[in-house]
Write a protein that holds these residues in place. Sequence first.
Motif, PDB file in Angstrom:
ATOM      1  N   LEU A  35       0.810  -1.219   0.000  1.00 16.95           N
ATOM      2  CA  LEU A  35       0.000   0.000   0.000  1.00 16.95           C
ATOM      3  C   LEU A  35       0.845   1.272   0.000  1.00 16.95           C
ATOM      4  N   ARG A  36       2.166   1.114  -0.059  1.00 12.48           N
ATOM      5  CA  ARG A  36       3.102   2.243  -0.048  1.00 12.48           C
ATOM      6  C   ARG A  36       2.995   3.067   1.236  1.00 12.48           C
ATOM      7  N   SER A  53       2.769   8.677  -5.211  1.00 14.48           N
ATOM      8  CA  SER A  53       3.437   7.479  -4.706  1.00 14.48           C
ATOM      9  C   SER A  53       3.295   7.287  -3.207  1.00 14.48           C
ATOM     10  N   ASN A  54       2.956   8.330  -2.464  1.00 14.43           N
ATOM     11  CA  ASN A  54       2.841   8.197  -1.016  1.00 14.43           C
ATOM     12  C   ASN A  54       1.411   8.008  -0.554  1.00 14.43           C
ATOM     13  N   SER A  55       0.472   7.910  -1.484  1.00 18.12           N
ATOM     14  CA  SER A  55      -0.933   7.732  -1.123  1.00 18.12           C
ATOM     15  C   SER A  55      -1.252   6.253  -1.009  1.00 18.12           C
ATOM     16  N   TYR A  75      10.630  -5.139  -1.276  1.00 21.04           N
ATOM     17  CA  TYR A  75      10.391  -3.783  -1.765  1.00 21.04           C
ATOM     18  C   TYR A  75       9.599  -3.847  -3.060  1.00 21.04           C
ATOM     19  N   ASP A  76       9.174  -2.673  -3.525  1.00 18.17           N
ATOM     20  CA  ASP A  76       8.362  -2.571  -4.738  1.00 18.17           C
ATOM     21  C   ASP A  76       9.212  -2.004  -5.871  1.00 18.17           C
ATOM     22  N   GLU A  77       9.459  -2.808  -6.895  1.00 17.76           N
ATOM     23  CA  GLU A  77      10.303  -2.377  -8.007  1.00 17.76           C
ATOM     24  C   GLU A  77       9.656  -1.279  -8.852  1.00 17.76           C
ATOM     25  N   MET A  78       8.344  -1.104  -8.748  1.00 18.85           N
ATOM     26  CA  MET A  78       7.654  -0.077  -9.515  1.00 18.85           C
ATOM     27  C   MET A  78       7.559   1.254  -8.779  1.00 18.85           C
ATOM     28  N   TRP A  79       8.054   1.306  -7.560  1.00 21.31           N
ATOM     29  CA  TRP A  79       8.029   2.530  -6.753  1.00 21.31           C
ATOM     30  C   TRP A  79       9.468   2.989  -6.582  1.00 21.31           C
ATOM     31  N   ASP A  80       9.812   4.114  -7.181  1.00 24.16           N
ATOM     32  CA  ASP A  80      11.203   4.567  -7.216  1.00 24.16           C
ATOM     33  C   ASP A  80      11.820   4.657  -5.820  1.00 24.16           C
ATOM     34  N   GLU A  81      11.107   5.266  -4.879  1.00 25.60           N
ATOM     35  CA  GLU A  81      11.658   5.437  -3.535  1.00 25.60           C
ATOM     36  C   GLU A  81      11.979   4.089  -2.893  1.00 25.60           C
TER      37      GLU A  81
END
Length: 226
Positions: A79-80, A133-135, A168-174
């Motif tokens: 869920l980021r 990305s933070n939502s 980690y999530d490879e589609m989320w840059d952070e």
Amino acid sequence: MQSPASSPRHTNGSNGHSTSTISEQDLLRRTSRVLRQLYLREQRWIETRTPSQLSDLTQQGQLPLNEQLHYGEIAFVLLRLKPCAIIDFATEDKQLLNDYVQRVIQPTVGELNALGLLAKKMTKGHQQRRAESNSAWYPREFRLACARIEGQLASPEVPSWTGAYALYDEMWDESRDWARANLLDAKKGSISEDELARGLDYPGSIPKTNEDMQLIVPVSYLGRIK
């Protein structure tokens, strides 16, 4: 009864194969089922450990078994709500951890990533929405990875993170960039507690003095799995 136009499943007349569409609510329900299955996998895995293994997992009874579960951490990354999670146990028996990752974590990551592909198709064109990305909204495009920490990595409170796993999530840059730079770079020998707190999203601030330690209040997250 649903009309053919509103039915979530239809038949392709050219080849006779059945294709399907899926709503956001259906995708959310499928994701919830996978997370419930992860919880059950963790429970079954723990229940099949030997007394000696359970002793290692709990540091000879000092830690409760329910603190060894990771389903909440994985949901937070999905869920980021946090960039990264470390999959590890408070034991030097890395074979025990490897078995857990192989039997519990990897099957779940595969099932979730299949849903991530569906979410990618569903959210195609919603560039602004994906950019938030933070939502903590879902569904969203994602691809979880679970990689072993191979380098000789240490932090002030943990003498060795070697052999633990970074999820980690490879589609989320952070998420991707932080995990690769701070946990998966074999040349990196140490990581500060403040940097760990940032990447693993520890709440509050890291205590620096004995006075700070006295102000710590233990808290727990509650989750209900039907």
